[in-house]
Every structure is written in structure tokens, then in C-alpha cells.
Scaffold this active site. Structure first.
Site, PDB file in Angstrom:
ATOM      1  N   ASP A  12     -65.040 -82.611 -55.522  1.00 52.79           N
ATOM      2  CA  ASP A  12     -65.970 -82.089 -56.541  1.00 52.79           C
ATOM      3  C   ASP A  12     -65.669 -80.669 -57.040  1.00 52.79           C
ATOM      4  OD1 ASP A  12     -67.158 -84.495 -55.948  1.00 52.79           O
ATOM      5  OD2 ASP A  12     -69.069 -83.688 -55.264  1.00 52.79           O
ATOM      6  N   HIS A  52     -72.905 -88.262 -62.689  1.00 49.62           N
ATOM      7  CA  HIS A  52     -74.254 -88.801 -62.807  1.00 49.62           C
ATOM      8  C   HIS A  52     -74.600 -89.185 -64.245  1.00 49.62           C
ATOM      9  CE1 HIS A  52     -74.945 -87.469 -58.745  1.00 49.62           C
ATOM     10  NE2 HIS A  52     -74.864 -86.181 -59.037  1.00 49.62           N
ATOM     11  N   LYS A 110     -68.560 -90.733 -58.080  1.00 50.92           N
ATOM     12  CA  LYS A 110     -69.701 -91.093 -57.231  1.00 50.92           C
ATOM     13  C   LYS A 110     -70.992 -90.562 -57.843  1.00 50.92           C
ATOM     14  CE  LYS A 110     -68.900 -87.042 -54.408  1.00 50.92           C
ATOM     15  NZ  LYS A 110     -70.092 -86.327 -54.875  1.00 50.92           N
ATOM     16  N   CYS A 155     -71.185 -82.529 -49.987  1.00 46.71           N
ATOM     17  CA  CYS A 155     -70.196 -83.592 -50.217  1.00 46.71           C
ATOM     18  C   CYS A 155     -69.011 -83.529 -49.267  1.00 46.71           C
ATOM     19  CB  CYS A 155     -69.754 -83.594 -51.665  1.00 46.71           C
ATOM     20  SG  CYS A 155     -71.124 -84.128 -52.732  1.00 46.71           S
TER      21      CYS A 155
HETATM   22  C1  VGL Z   1     -73.099 -82.071 -54.398  1.00 50.32           C
HETATM   23  C2  VGL Z   1     -75.356 -81.769 -54.474  1.00 50.32           C
HETATM   24  C3  VGL Z   1     -75.488 -82.720 -55.465  1.00 50.32           C
HETATM   25  C4  VGL Z   1     -71.783 -81.681 -53.807  1.00 50.32           C
HETATM   26  C5  VGL Z   1     -73.211 -83.041 -55.387  1.00 50.32           C
HETATM   27  O1  VGL Z   1     -70.728 -81.901 -54.439  1.00 50.32           O
HETATM   28  O2  VGL Z   1     -71.791 -81.126 -52.665  1.00 50.32           O
HETATM   29  N1  VGL Z   1     -74.175 -81.460 -53.940  1.00 50.32           N
HETATM   30  N2  VGL Z   1     -74.400 -83.348 -55.915  1.00 50.32           N
HETATM   31 ZN    ZN Z   2     -74.605 -84.567 -57.606  1.00 54.21          ZN
END
Ligand code: VGL
Ligand code: ZN
Length: 201
Positions: A12, A52, A110, A155
Site C-alpha cells: 500500500d 475501495h 484489496k 496492512c
Molecule cells: C490501511 C487502514 C485502512 C493500510 C488500509 O494500508 O494499513 N489502513 N486501509
Molecule cells: Zn483501506
């Protein structure tokens, strides 16, 4: 030594998790040069991308009267609510512009099911719905996953723990990660990673 059965999983590294983004992780952008160095050293690289739909159930804006970082009870358990972030197709969902990602062999997206969030690269937050990553890694013959990226305590941690539970070796390069640290989550999740046999480097 990095072998043919090792894969780097970059978690991410997206604009919304970097300074100026919708769910900015403090100093999140500092991981980019380190991760670029790791990408050069590994023969195999996979990325994850938080992805999302608008109006996702993990967004506080989808729950009238609720604020970001509060929690709600979902059918699958407690869920932290976030500011709207990483909405499909928006600039915030793109990888950091300096991330040298072209070598990646797979991008796992995801969090694309509206009703369920996904921190782990392996399973959504119901801990049952698979992303397909475990099967992919097995078919490719990878046995060890090295993690770097954002956020350490969400994550990255959930992914590394699931990697262990799926029978892979897992290590996290902490220097190449940054955390959100919500209600002591950095401490809690680093301990949980240790308990599950994740190597913290
Ligand atoms: C994440 C919160 C919501 C992350 C993703 O990548 O850690 N945290 N969505
Ligand atoms: Zn998220």
C-alpha cells in the site's frame, strides 16, 4: 541471501497513505527510497493496492454520526472507521509517484467489496474471504515473503501474520515501514507479529 523462492511484498505505498493524502501515515513517504532499493535487490516483487469503491463500509462517511478512527460493529467483528481513502481510480489510490514499481509481477488489490474491509493481503477482515495471494505464491513456488510499506500496524502486520498462518516464512523490514499507531496499535501489532513467528528486521 535472497533466493529464487523469496518474494518482496510492497504494501500500500499509495498517495493517500503519504503526507498530504486522505489517511496520511506520518513520514510515510520516507519508505519510498528504501523500498526502491529493496525492489532492485529482489528477483520477484508483488505490490498491494488498497482499492475501495466510493461509499465503502470502512469509511466513517458511510456511517451517519460516526467520525474517522471510531469503531463500529460489523457482521464480521469490530471495524475501525477511516476517512475516505484509496477510492478506485482516484489520484489518492495511485502508487507514490517515486515508487519504482514497474518490475512488479503482480498487484493484489484489496478492499474492493463494499461491505467488508481488508487489511491483510491474504484474507479480508472476516478472515475467511481469500484474495488469492496464498494460492498464487504456492503455484509460483515462493516460500518466503519479505514485507515493507504502509501501515506497519495495519496492512503490513495483518499480512505478515497471515503469511505465517498460511505456512510461509515472513519477515518485515521495519525501517521500510511506517505506522498509524491508533490506541497503541504499533506496540500491540509488533508483539503479535513476534508471537506468530514473523521476523522483525
Ligand atoms: C490501511 C487502514 C485502512 C493500510 C488500509 O494500508 O494499513 N489502513 N486501509
Ligand atoms: Zn483501506
Amino acid at each position: 541471501m535472497i533466493s529464487e523462492t523469496d518474494v518482496l511484498l510492497v504494501v500500500d505505498v499509495q498517495n493517500d497513505f503519504c503526507p498530504g493524502g486522505a489517511l496520511a501515515v506520518e513520514r510515510g513517504d520516507e519508505v519510498v527510497p528504501l523500498i526502491n532499493g529493496l525492489i532492485k535487490r529482489f528477483d520477484h516483487v508483488i505490490l498491494t493496492q488498497d482499492w475501495h469503491p466510493a461509499g465503502h463500509s470502512s469509511f466513517a462517511s458511510s456511517h451517519p454520526g460516526k467520525l474517522p478512527f471510531e469503531t463500529v460493529e460489523m457482521p464480521y467483528g469490530e471495524q475501525t472507521l477511516w476517512p475516505d481513502h484509496c477510492v478506485q481510480g482516484t489520484p489518492g489510490a495511485e502508487f507514490h509517484p517515486q515508487l519504482e514499481w514497474t518490475k512488479a509481477e503482480l498487484v493484489i488489490r484489496k478492499g474492493f467489496r463494499k461491505a467488508i474491509d481488508s487489511y491483510s493481503a491474504f484474507f479480508e477482515n472476516d478472515h475467511q474471504t481469500p484474495t488469492g495471494l496464498a494460492g498464487y505464491l504456492r503455484e509460483r513456488g515462493f516460500t518466503k515473503v519479505t514485507f515493507a510499506g504502509l501501515a506497519t500496524d495495519f496492512c503490513v502486520a495483518y499480512s505478515a501474520i497471515d503469511a505465517r498462518r498460511q505456512g510461509f516464512e515472513a519477515s518485515v523490514i521495519l525501517q521500510a515501514c511506517r505506522g498509524i499507531d491508533l490506541a497503541g496499535s504499533m506496540e500491540t501489532m509488533t508483539q503479535r507479529m513476534r508471537d506468530e513467528g514473523v521476523a522483525l528486521i
